[in-house]
Design a protein around this motif. Structure first.
Motif, PDB file in Angstrom:
ATOM      1  N   HIS A  40       0.849  -1.195   0.000  1.00  0.00           N
ATOM      2  CA  HIS A  40       0.000   0.000   0.000  1.00  0.00           C
ATOM      3  C   HIS A  40       0.887   1.247   0.000  1.00  0.00           C
ATOM      4  CE1 HIS A  40      -3.485  -2.558   0.736  1.00  0.00           C
ATOM      5  NE2 HIS A  40      -2.763  -3.171   1.666  1.00  0.00           N
ATOM      6  N   GLN A  41       1.093   1.778  -1.214  1.00  0.00           N
ATOM      7  CA  GLN A  41       1.942   2.943  -1.405  1.00  0.00           C
ATOM      8  C   GLN A  41       1.217   3.958  -2.276  1.00  0.00           C
ATOM      9  OE1 GLN A  41       5.212   3.308  -0.107  1.00  0.00           O
ATOM     10  NE2 GLN A  41       4.625   1.494   1.073  1.00  0.00           N
ATOM     11  N   ASN A  42       1.598   5.225  -2.109  1.00  0.00           N
ATOM     12  CA  ASN A  42       1.026   6.285  -2.927  1.00  0.00           C
ATOM     13  C   ASN A  42       2.045   6.682  -3.997  1.00  0.00           C
ATOM     14  OD1 ASN A  42      -0.048   8.661  -4.026  1.00  0.00           O
ATOM     15  ND2 ASN A  42      -1.035   9.209  -2.104  1.00  0.00           N
ATOM     16  N   PHE A  43       1.908   6.082  -5.183  1.00  0.00           N
ATOM     17  CA  PHE A  43       2.860   6.326  -6.257  1.00  0.00           C
ATOM     18  C   PHE A  43       2.660   7.693  -6.909  1.00  0.00           C
ATOM     19  CE2 PHE A  43       3.674   1.916  -5.726  1.00  0.00           C
ATOM     20  CZ  PHE A  43       4.924   1.679  -6.267  1.00  0.00           C
ATOM     21  N   LEU A  44       1.525   8.331  -6.662  1.00  0.00           N
ATOM     22  CA  LEU A  44       1.268   9.624  -7.283  1.00  0.00           C
ATOM     23  C   LEU A  44       1.883  10.786  -6.508  1.00  0.00           C
ATOM     24  CD1 LEU A  44      -2.453   9.306  -8.440  1.00  0.00           C
ATOM     25  CD2 LEU A  44      -0.389   9.259  -9.856  1.00  0.00           C
ATOM     26  N   TYR A  45       1.969  10.645  -5.186  1.00  0.00           N
ATOM     27  CA  TYR A  45       2.361  11.805  -4.381  1.00  0.00           C
ATOM     28  C   TYR A  45       3.512  11.553  -3.417  1.00  0.00           C
ATOM     29  CZ  TYR A  45      -2.100  13.561  -6.095  1.00  0.00           C
ATOM     30  OH  TYR A  45      -3.142  13.945  -6.909  1.00  0.00           O
ATOM     31  N   ASP A  46       3.806  10.320  -3.075  1.00  0.00           N
ATOM     32  CA  ASP A  46       4.892  10.043  -2.146  1.00  0.00           C
ATOM     33  C   ASP A  46       6.235  10.388  -2.806  1.00  0.00           C
ATOM     34  OD1 ASP A  46       6.828   8.997  -0.451  1.00  0.00           O
ATOM     35  OD2 ASP A  46       5.615   7.259   0.097  1.00  0.00           O
ATOM     36  N   PRO A  47       7.010  11.315  -2.225  1.00  0.00           N
ATOM     37  CA  PRO A  47       8.289  11.709  -2.842  1.00  0.00           C
ATOM     38  C   PRO A  47       9.240  10.541  -3.054  1.00  0.00           C
ATOM     39  CG  PRO A  47       7.678  13.247  -1.107  1.00  0.00           C
ATOM     40  CD  PRO A  47       6.711  12.106  -1.019  1.00  0.00           C
ATOM     41  N   PHE A  48       9.146   9.509  -2.211  1.00  0.00           N
ATOM     42  CA  PHE A  48      10.016   8.351  -2.378  1.00  0.00           C
ATOM     43  C   PHE A  48       9.840   7.723  -3.751  1.00  0.00           C
ATOM     44  CE2 PHE A  48      10.695   3.725  -2.108  1.00  0.00           C
ATOM     45  CZ  PHE A  48      12.027   3.699  -1.681  1.00  0.00           C
ATOM     46  N   TRP A  49       8.601   7.704  -4.246  1.00  0.00           N
ATOM     47  CA  TRP A  49       8.313   7.110  -5.549  1.00  0.00           C
ATOM     48  C   TRP A  49       8.378   8.130  -6.682  1.00  0.00           C
ATOM     49  CZ3 TRP A  49       8.842   2.181  -5.293  1.00  0.00           C
ATOM     50  CH2 TRP A  49       8.467   1.487  -4.146  1.00  0.00           C
ATOM     51  N   THR A  50       7.877   9.337  -6.450  1.00  0.00           N
ATOM     52  CA  THR A  50       7.876  10.331  -7.531  1.00  0.00           C
ATOM     53  C   THR A  50       9.298  10.754  -7.905  1.00  0.00           C
ATOM     54  OG1 THR A  50       7.594  12.143  -5.927  1.00  0.00           O
ATOM     55  CG2 THR A  50       5.590  11.186  -6.881  1.00  0.00           C
ATOM     56  N   ARG A  51      10.172  10.838  -6.914  1.00  0.00           N
ATOM     57  CA  ARG A  51      11.556  11.213  -7.224  1.00  0.00           C
ATOM     58  C   ARG A  51      12.270  10.087  -7.964  1.00  0.00           C
ATOM     59  NH1 ARG A  51      12.791  13.894  -1.288  1.00  0.00           N
ATOM     60  NH2 ARG A  51      11.631  15.848  -1.650  1.00  0.00           N
ATOM     61  N   GLN A  52      11.953   8.857  -7.609  1.00  0.00           N
ATOM     62  CA  GLN A  52      12.537   7.738  -8.350  1.00  0.00           C
ATOM     63  C   GLN A  52      12.091   7.760  -9.809  1.00  0.00           C
ATOM     64  OE1 GLN A  52      13.155   3.695  -6.761  1.00  0.00           O
ATOM     65  NE2 GLN A  52      11.987   4.388  -4.990  1.00  0.00           N
ATOM     66  N   ARG A  53      10.807   8.017 -10.024  1.00  0.00           N
ATOM     67  CA  ARG A  53      10.319   8.075 -11.406  1.00  0.00           C
ATOM     68  C   ARG A  53      11.048   9.153 -12.188  1.00  0.00           C
ATOM     69  NH1 ARG A  53       7.303  11.192 -14.551  1.00  0.00           N
ATOM     70  NH2 ARG A  53       6.152  10.209 -16.267  1.00  0.00           N
ATOM     71  N   THR A  54      11.208  10.330 -11.582  1.00  0.00           N
ATOM     72  CA  THR A  54      11.916  11.420 -12.246  1.00  0.00           C
ATOM     73  C   THR A  54      13.346  11.010 -12.590  1.00  0.00           C
ATOM     74  OG1 THR A  54      10.576  13.096 -11.114  1.00  0.00           O
ATOM     75  CG2 THR A  54      12.712  13.797 -12.007  1.00  0.00           C
ATOM     76  N   ALA A  55      14.009  10.343 -11.649  1.00  0.00           N
ATOM     77  CA  ALA A  55      15.392   9.926 -11.881  1.00  0.00           C
ATOM     78  C   ALA A  55      15.477   8.869 -12.974  1.00  0.00           C
ATOM     79  CB  ALA A  55      15.992   9.391 -10.582  1.00  0.00           C
ATOM     80  N   ILE A  56      14.546   7.923 -12.981  1.00  0.00           N
ATOM     81  CA  ILE A  56      14.568   6.856 -13.993  1.00  0.00           C
ATOM     82  C   ILE A  56      14.343   7.431 -15.387  1.00  0.00           C
ATOM     83  CG2 ILE A  56      13.363   4.797 -14.812  1.00  0.00           C
ATOM     84  CD1 ILE A  56      12.752   4.183 -11.820  1.00  0.00           C
ATOM     85  N   VAL A  57      13.328   8.281 -15.533  1.00  0.00           N
ATOM     86  CA  VAL A  57      13.049   8.885 -16.834  1.00  0.00           C
ATOM     87  C   VAL A  57      14.239   9.741 -17.272  1.00  0.00           C
ATOM     88  CG1 VAL A  57      11.551  10.472 -18.098  1.00  0.00           C
ATOM     89  CG2 VAL A  57      10.558   8.823 -16.514  1.00  0.00           C
ATOM     90  N   SER A  58      14.818  10.484 -16.342  1.00  0.00           N
ATOM     91  CA  SER A  58      15.972  11.324 -16.675  1.00  0.00           C
ATOM     92  C   SER A  58      17.125  10.472 -17.193  1.00  0.00           C
ATOM     93  CB  SER A  58      16.423  12.125 -15.449  1.00  0.00           C
ATOM     94  OG  SER A  58      15.413  13.022 -15.027  1.00  0.00           O
ATOM     95  N   LEU A  59      17.386   9.343 -16.529  1.00  0.00           N
ATOM     96  CA  LEU A  59      18.486   8.481 -16.947  1.00  0.00           C
ATOM     97  C   LEU A  59      18.224   7.897 -18.332  1.00  0.00           C
ATOM     98  CD1 LEU A  59      21.190   7.274 -16.220  1.00  0.00           C
ATOM     99  CD2 LEU A  59      20.002   5.459 -14.957  1.00  0.00           C
ATOM    100  N   PHE A  60      16.991   7.483 -18.599  1.00  0.00           N
ATOM    101  CA  PHE A  60      16.636   6.963 -19.913  1.00  0.00           C
ATOM    102  C   PHE A  60      16.874   8.010 -21.004  1.00  0.00           C
ATOM    103  CE2 PHE A  60      14.040   3.306 -18.362  1.00  0.00           C
ATOM    104  CZ  PHE A  60      14.553   2.365 -19.249  1.00  0.00           C
ATOM    105  N   LEU A  61      16.379   9.222 -20.774  1.00  0.00           N
ATOM    106  CA  LEU A  61      16.491  10.257 -21.798  1.00  0.00           C
ATOM    107  C   LEU A  61      17.925  10.729 -21.964  1.00  0.00           C
ATOM    108  CD1 LEU A  61      13.261  12.327 -21.057  1.00  0.00           C
ATOM    109  CD2 LEU A  61      13.630  10.581 -22.795  1.00  0.00           C
ATOM    110  N   PHE A  62      18.678  10.767 -20.875  1.00  0.00           N
ATOM    111  CA  PHE A  62      20.092  11.130 -20.970  1.00  0.00           C
ATOM    112  C   PHE A  62      20.833  10.102 -21.809  1.00  0.00           C
ATOM    113  CE2 PHE A  62      24.473  11.541 -19.488  1.00  0.00           C
ATOM    114  CZ  PHE A  62      24.652  12.915 -19.516  1.00  0.00           C
ATOM    115  N   CYS A  63      20.532   8.814 -21.575  1.00  0.00           N
ATOM    116  CA  CYS A  63      21.154   7.751 -22.372  1.00  0.00           C
ATOM    117  C   CYS A  63      20.743   7.850 -23.838  1.00  0.00           C
ATOM    118  CB  CYS A  63      20.775   6.383 -21.814  1.00  0.00           C
ATOM    119  SG  CYS A  63      21.586   5.958 -20.260  1.00  0.00           S
ATOM    120  N   ALA A  64      19.489   8.221 -24.083  1.00  0.00           N
ATOM    121  CA  ALA A  64      19.042   8.395 -25.466  1.00  0.00           C
ATOM    122  C   ALA A  64      19.829   9.513 -26.142  1.00  0.00           C
ATOM    123  CB  ALA A  64      17.547   8.701 -25.510  1.00  0.00           C
ATOM    124  N   GLY A  65      20.100  10.596 -25.403  1.00  0.00           N
ATOM    125  CA  GLY A  65      20.921  11.674 -25.944  1.00  0.00           C
ATOM    126  C   GLY A  65      22.349  11.222 -26.205  1.00  0.00           C
TER     127      GLY A  65
END
Length: 246
Positions: A40-65
């Protein structure tokens, strides 16, 4: 910059992309556990999850660049570019269809693959900008910060929140969707990946061309098959969890 063999693999970049894949898989597995009610986690608002999502997407796009910097150095032609682009765009459409089946009210219409498909074209066309890629990336990252004040000041920009325009990213309201990766600010991350890749290939090519320790070989393999893994991992994990639930 010195020419390199057209089909030369940069295993260190592959491994970095593979690390992003592993991180994303773990994140999505936790999301699936939450979806089925096993955690039972809040993936929409919990910073633990939202910051991970931001970091994962950033790493993907950086690698694409980074990958586009290598492709530009190797003289990749437009026909080959469009073949790869068609794979990404086709998979993006499949993601939309699959997410509509599971989440009809919040399906993915402009997620990470949709964003990558559009950004790849822009980054490819701007590959010759050189050092201007750095300030262009910074502008793309900072510009969305002005969105809310501009919306409030003018009061008639709600059209930018509509689905047919919110893929740009200059929004005052986040849309209801399972994945949302608009051009702004994410194009800036891919531009920085391109700029970093071009700088490294000019000044420190050993960092990206150097040998990869054997322990990281699985990550490099996974990075080479990132799109395939991206498309298969969620159906497989969701299928297994559905079987276990019953």
């Amino acid at each position: 910059m010195h020419a390199v063999p057209v089909r030369h693999r940069f295993e260190r970049i592959d491994a970095l992309r593979g690390a992003a894949i592993v991180w994303m898989t773990v994140f999505h597995f936790c999301f699936d556990l939450n979806f089925f009610g096993w955690i039972h986690q809040n993936f929409l608002y919990d910073p633990f999850w939202t910051r991970q999502r931001t970091a994962i997407v950033s790493l993907f796009l950086f690698c694409a660049g980074l990958g586009q910097a290598v492709a530009h150095l190797q003289g990749q032609g437009w026909p080959r570019f469009w073949r790869r682009w068609a794979q990404v765009a086709g998979c993006a459409l499949l993601v939309s269809a699959g997410s509509w089946f599971m989440f009809p009210q919040s399906f993915i219409y402009f997620g990470v693959l949709h964003g990558i498909a559009v950004m790849l074209v822009i980054v490819r066309l701007s590959a010759g900008w050189g050092t201007w890629l750095w300030p262009a990336g910074l502008l793309a990252i900072l510009l969305p910060l002005a969105a809310l004040p501009v919306h409030v000041a003018f009061g008639d920009l709600h059209v930018l929140n509509e689905r047919w325009l919110n893929w740009i990213g200059f929004v005052s309201l986040k849309p209801v969707t399972q994945d949302y990766v608009p051009l702004l600010p994410w194009l800036g991350v891919m531009w920085w990946g391109m700029a970093a890749g071009q700088w490294l290939l000019r000044h420190r090519p050993d960092i990206v061309r150097g040998p990869l320790p054997r322990a990281f070989a699985p990550l490099a393999w996974l990075g080479r098959w990132s799109l395939t893994w991206y498309m298969l991992h969620q159906p497989l994990m969701i299928g297994v969890l559905m079987l276990l639930r019953h």
